[in-house]
Design a protein around this motif. Structure first.
Motif: not given
Length: 66
Positions: A1-4, A6-9
């Motif tokens: 999973m791409d943490i960046a 998910i954070s942006m979403a």
């Protein structure tokens, strides 16, 4: 999973929710003002004010021929 990602979403979702709430609060304020105006109009006994509110386009112009 791409943490960046998910954070942006999640951040975008929060901004959309805040904007939606702001629009809803604005609409509720306008509706409340309209309700107060209607209550004031109903409680008045001034017949001309009631007639003007019902048909605001009447009486604004006068046609004269000389």
């Amino acid at each position: 999973m791409d943490i960046a990602f998910i954070s942006m979403a999640l951040s975008q979702s929060q901004v959309q929710q805040q904007a939606s709430m702001s629009v809803m609060k604005l609409a509720m304020g306008i509706t409340e003002q309209q309700g107060e105006a209607i209550q004031k109009l109903i409680s008045t006994t001034d017949v001309t004010a009631i007639q003007h509110a019902a048909q605001p386009h009447l009486g604004g112009n006068i046609d004269l021929k000389i």
